[in-house]
Design an enzyme around this catalytic site. Structure first.
Site, PDB file in Angstrom:
ATOM      1  N   SER A 157       0.867  -1.175   0.000  1.00  0.00           N
ATOM      2  CA  SER A 157       0.000   0.000   0.000  1.00  0.00           C
ATOM      3  C   SER A 157       0.903   1.223   0.000  1.00  0.00           C
ATOM      4  O   SER A 157       2.090   1.135   0.324  1.00  0.00           O
ATOM      5  CB  SER A 157      -0.836   0.002   1.287  1.00  0.00           C
ATOM      6  OG  SER A 157      -1.469   1.249   1.485  1.00  0.00           O
ATOM      7  N   TYR A 170      -2.337  -0.719  10.298  1.00  0.00           N
ATOM      8  CA  TYR A 170      -2.293  -0.969   8.848  1.00  0.00           C
ATOM      9  C   TYR A 170      -0.924  -0.574   8.292  1.00  0.00           C
ATOM     10  O   TYR A 170      -0.335  -1.289   7.481  1.00  0.00           O
ATOM     11  CB  TYR A 170      -3.407  -0.166   8.179  1.00  0.00           C
ATOM     12  CG  TYR A 170      -3.587  -0.439   6.699  1.00  0.00           C
ATOM     13  CD1 TYR A 170      -4.324  -1.528   6.249  1.00  0.00           C
ATOM     14  CD2 TYR A 170      -3.044   0.419   5.739  1.00  0.00           C
ATOM     15  CE1 TYR A 170      -4.498  -1.767   4.889  1.00  0.00           C
ATOM     16  CE2 TYR A 170      -3.219   0.195   4.379  1.00  0.00           C
ATOM     17  CZ  TYR A 170      -3.950  -0.898   3.952  1.00  0.00           C
ATOM     18  OH  TYR A 170      -4.126  -1.123   2.609  1.00  0.00           O
TER      19      TYR A 170
HETATM   20  N1  NAD Z   1      -8.671   0.081  -2.020  1.00  0.00           N
HETATM   21  C1  NAD Z   1      -7.611   0.826  -1.741  1.00  0.00           C
HETATM   22  O1  NAD Z   1      -7.640   2.078  -1.803  1.00  0.00           O
HETATM   23  C2  NAD Z   1      -6.312   0.152  -1.352  1.00  0.00           C
HETATM   24  C3  NAD Z   1      -5.173   0.967  -1.203  1.00  0.00           C
HETATM   25  C4  NAD Z   1      -3.974   0.374  -0.838  1.00  0.00           C
HETATM   26  C5  NAD Z   1      -3.889  -0.986  -0.652  1.00  0.00           C
HETATM   27  N2  NAD Z   1      -5.012  -1.747  -0.792  1.00  0.00           N
HETATM   28  C6  NAD Z   1      -4.867  -3.193  -0.552  1.00  0.00           C
HETATM   29  O2  NAD Z   1      -5.410  -3.914  -1.644  1.00  0.00           O
HETATM   30  C7  NAD Z   1      -5.834  -5.196  -1.202  1.00  0.00           C
HETATM   31  C8  NAD Z   1      -7.217  -5.496  -1.738  1.00  0.00           C
HETATM   32  O3  NAD Z   1      -8.129  -4.581  -1.165  1.00  0.00           O
HETATM   33  P1  NAD Z   1      -9.443  -4.060  -1.896  1.00  0.00           P
HETATM   34  O4  NAD Z   1      -9.391  -2.584  -1.837  1.00  0.00           O
HETATM   35  O5  NAD Z   1      -9.643  -4.756  -3.171  1.00  0.00           O
HETATM   36  O6  NAD Z   1     -10.529  -4.520  -0.784  1.00  0.00           O
HETATM   37  P2  NAD Z   1     -11.911  -5.283  -0.848  1.00  0.00           P
HETATM   38  O7  NAD Z   1     -12.445  -5.206   0.544  1.00  0.00           O
HETATM   39  O8  NAD Z   1     -12.757  -4.790  -1.968  1.00  0.00           O
HETATM   40  O9  NAD Z   1     -11.477  -6.796  -1.153  1.00  0.00           O
HETATM   41  C9  NAD Z   1     -10.743  -7.563  -0.235  1.00  0.00           C
HETATM   42  C10 NAD Z   1     -11.290  -8.999  -0.209  1.00  0.00           C
HETATM   43  O10 NAD Z   1     -10.482  -9.764   0.701  1.00  0.00           O
HETATM   44  C11 NAD Z   1     -11.334 -10.623   1.427  1.00  0.00           C
HETATM   45  N3  NAD Z   1     -10.712 -10.976   2.699  1.00  0.00           N
HETATM   46  C12 NAD Z   1     -10.561 -10.184   3.795  1.00  0.00           C
HETATM   47  N4  NAD Z   1      -9.988 -10.872   4.778  1.00  0.00           N
HETATM   48  C13 NAD Z   1      -9.764 -12.131   4.318  1.00  0.00           C
HETATM   49  C14 NAD Z   1      -9.203 -13.300   4.891  1.00  0.00           C
HETATM   50  N5  NAD Z   1      -8.790 -13.327   6.164  1.00  0.00           N
HETATM   51  N6  NAD Z   1      -9.109 -14.416   4.125  1.00  0.00           N
HETATM   52  C15 NAD Z   1      -9.559 -14.424   2.844  1.00  0.00           C
HETATM   53  N7  NAD Z   1     -10.126 -13.335   2.263  1.00  0.00           N
HETATM   54  C16 NAD Z   1     -10.217 -12.202   2.987  1.00  0.00           C
HETATM   55  C17 NAD Z   1     -12.608  -9.811   1.625  1.00  0.00           C
HETATM   56  O11 NAD Z   1     -13.732 -10.660   1.912  1.00  0.00           O
HETATM   57  C18 NAD Z   1     -12.736  -9.078   0.311  1.00  0.00           C
HETATM   58  O12 NAD Z   1     -13.573  -9.769  -0.612  1.00  0.00           O
HETATM   59  C19 NAD Z   1      -5.700  -5.176   0.331  1.00  0.00           C
HETATM   60  O13 NAD Z   1      -4.522  -5.843   0.717  1.00  0.00           O
HETATM   61  C20 NAD Z   1      -5.610  -3.705   0.659  1.00  0.00           C
HETATM   62  O14 NAD Z   1      -4.905  -3.465   1.849  1.00  0.00           O
HETATM   63  C21 NAD Z   1      -6.217  -1.217  -1.136  1.00  0.00           C
END
Ligand code: NAD
Length: 265
Positions: A157, A170
């Protein structure tokens, strides 16, 4: 962007995804977090480029929806990546030949500074973002090492690059993902493996971004004021699939910001 649009804050980027036909033909990959957001978009991109994806999520409902869209090359596995039995089941479903692993599942904290973080939140955020990532790597690495090939992409991130993008838990978890990625890239550099990470900026997904702290809100919102634009999940899938594919050849230990330039601010 016009001045008026800029004044409203970061806008969703426009872009048109273009498939690279056959880029993942015959490849077998594991994608965690495949039920939503960046994980779903990555699974979709790989399947449409010819690969087989073992898609992992805690939500059966979300996975059913993805499976209905992606068809028979998408194999849904309901599992919690913090659970060792669940991880064993994921790797069993993938089989002996695992070409790639995208560690995408992750959760946010509540933007709290260290003195406000409760132990349960700390354990949960570190458990999913760091330990879950570690457990999946540990489970697939012996199979990749045996074949002398494999690509792993972890999702860090902007909060893995600096202190101003999220709360303490985080931020600590994502800095640790960066460390785990670099250590592993170094350790296996002569073993045919490539291990990289993508550091997303703001992305439009279902991830929860609540502020449970006045201090956290005041400080983090200052950092967020520098976000140039919000990406679509498919834009992150583009960066992740690039590193997973053979196009990523010669890239190992890279922490690739995919953030429209936020990290340059
Ligand atoms: N969206 C953003 O702005 C952003 C920014 C930086 C980093 N990220 C990172 O990107 C990655 C994906 O996030 P996203 O934004 O697509 O989120 P999201 O919530 O849309 O998708 C994440 C998915 O992971 C699943 N999940 C959560 N915990 C779990 C577990 N213990 N075991 C299996 N599945 C699990 C959830 O059910 C969900 O479907 C994450 O690692 C997040 O930290 C996101």
């Amino acid at each position: 962007m016009s001045d008026a649009a800029a004044a409203q804050g970061p806008q969703l980027q426009e872009w048109t995804e273009k498939i690279t036909e056959g880029r993942f033909d015959g490849k077998n990959l594991i994608v965690t977090g495949a039920g939503s957001g960046i994980g779903r978009a990555t699974a979709s991109r790989i399947v449409r480029e010819g690969g087989r994806v073992v898609g992992v999520d805690v939500s059966r409902e979300r996975l059913d929806d993805v499976a209905a869209e992606l068809g028979e090359r998408f194999h849904p596995i309901v599992a919690d990546i913090t659970d060792e039995e669940g991880v064993a089941g994921i790797v069993d479903a993938a089989g002996a030949t695992i070409d790639g692993l995208a560690n995408i599942a992750g959760i946010m904290d509540r933007m709290q500074p260290t003195h406000e973080v409760d132990r349960a939140l700390w354990d949960r955020v570190l458990g999913v973002n760091l330990t879950g990532t570690f457990l999946l790597m540990q489970a697939v690495l012996p199979r990749m090492l045996e074949r002398g090939t494999g690509a792993i992409v972890n999702v860090a991130s902007e909060a893995g690059l600096r202190g101003s993008a999220a709360g303490a838990a985080y931020t600590a978890s994502k800095h640790a993902v960066v460390g785990l990625t670099k250590s592993s890239a170094f350790m296996y550099a002569n073993s045919g493996l490539r291990i990289n990470a993508v550091a997303p900026g703001g992305v439009a997904t279902n991830i929860e971004g609540t502020f449970a702290s006045e201090l956290g809100a005041a400080r983090v919102q200052r950092g967020m004021a520098l976000i140039p634009s919000i990406a679509q999940a498919s834009q992150l899938a583009s960066s992740i699939s690039y590193l997973l594919s053979d196009d990523g050849t010669n890239l190992n230990g890279v922490i690739l910001p995919s953030d429209g330039g936020w990290s340059a601010a």
